[in-house]
Design an enzyme around this catalytic site. Structure first.
Site, mmCIF file in Angstrom:
data_model
loop_
_atom_site.group_PDB
_atom_site.id
_atom_site.type_symbol
_atom_site.label_atom_id
_atom_site.label_comp_id
_atom_site.label_asym_id
_atom_site.label_seq_id
_atom_site.Cartn_x
_atom_site.Cartn_y
_atom_site.Cartn_z
ATOM 1 C CE1 TYR A 88 21.129 65.568 25.075
ATOM 2 C CE2 TYR A 88 22.828 65.522 23.379
ATOM 3 C CZ TYR A 88 21.751 66.142 23.978
ATOM 4 O OH TYR A 88 21.290 67.333 23.473
ATOM 5 C CE LYS A 92 18.489 65.477 22.664
ATOM 6 N NZ LYS A 92 17.148 66.086 22.853
#
Length: 203
Positions: A88, A92
């Protein structure tokens, strides 16, 4: 966050295209926008199609402001990496780099490219995750008041409503009480116990 943003942009007077994979949710949102006097278009689709950028450039030429906006939703995890969230965080961080590069490529064509980076937001997206991933923010943040989808929608509305000569490149938003775990009030750093007789290292 997408739903709240669509409603906010419609409130600001924009004609909103609703793009996503869940047809029923899109239709319900379109009905809500139109009931409030807004205009919307439902487009069931996968937003990863690379042919979107040329349409933005074309829109910039037609807009009365002679400009268009592309706003990415990043995350605080795109600035600070967190354990149990390696993939994740990597995605990002990538959003931030992609935004910066695309901004340079499209600036001369009057397309403003921005990224809004929220901290902890109360949304439905965390619930499909494994229990251990869901529990991590709770363990770190406790019972602080988290951001709401409308807070992010307000930020996007601010970004796209700036005068033509103003480009908001990055907008970082945190819950007021969200701080790194080691810096939260009342927390102390762990003490390292020295080895007996040496004083040189941990036991």
């Amino acid at each position: 966050m997408g739903r709240a943003t669509a409603l906010e942009l419609a409130r600001l007077g924009a004609a909103v295209s609703l793009v996503g994979r869940r047809d029923t949710l899109l239709a319900d949102l379109a009905a809500e926008i139109e009931a409030a006097g807004g205009t919307s278009l439902v487009v069931p689709a996968d937003i990863t199609d690379p042919r979107a950028a040329p349409h933005l450039v074309k829109a910039a030429g037609k807009d009365p402001r002679r400009g268009a906006d592309l706003v990415h939703i990043g995350s605080l995890a795109g600035r600070n990496a967190f354990g149990m969230s390696a993939v994740y965080c990597a995605t990002k961080f990538g959003v931030g780099a992609f935004t910066g590069a695309l901004r340079q490529e499209l600036a001369s064509q009057h397309v403003r490219v921005s990224v809004v980076e929220p901290g902890c937001v109360e949304t439905e997206l965390r619930f499909p995750n494994p229990t251990v991933v869901q529990e991590q923010p709770d363990a770190c943040l406790g019972d602080i008041e988290r951001l709401r989808s409308q807070d992010i929608a307000d930020a996007v509305g601010y970004v796209v409503s700036r005068p033509r000569h103003v480009a908001v490149g990055e907008l970082l938003i945190r819950p007021t009480e969200q701080v790194p775990p080691t810096r939260r009030p009342g927390r102390t750093r762990p003490r390292v116990r020295e080895s007996a007789g040496t004083g040189r290292g941990p036991a």
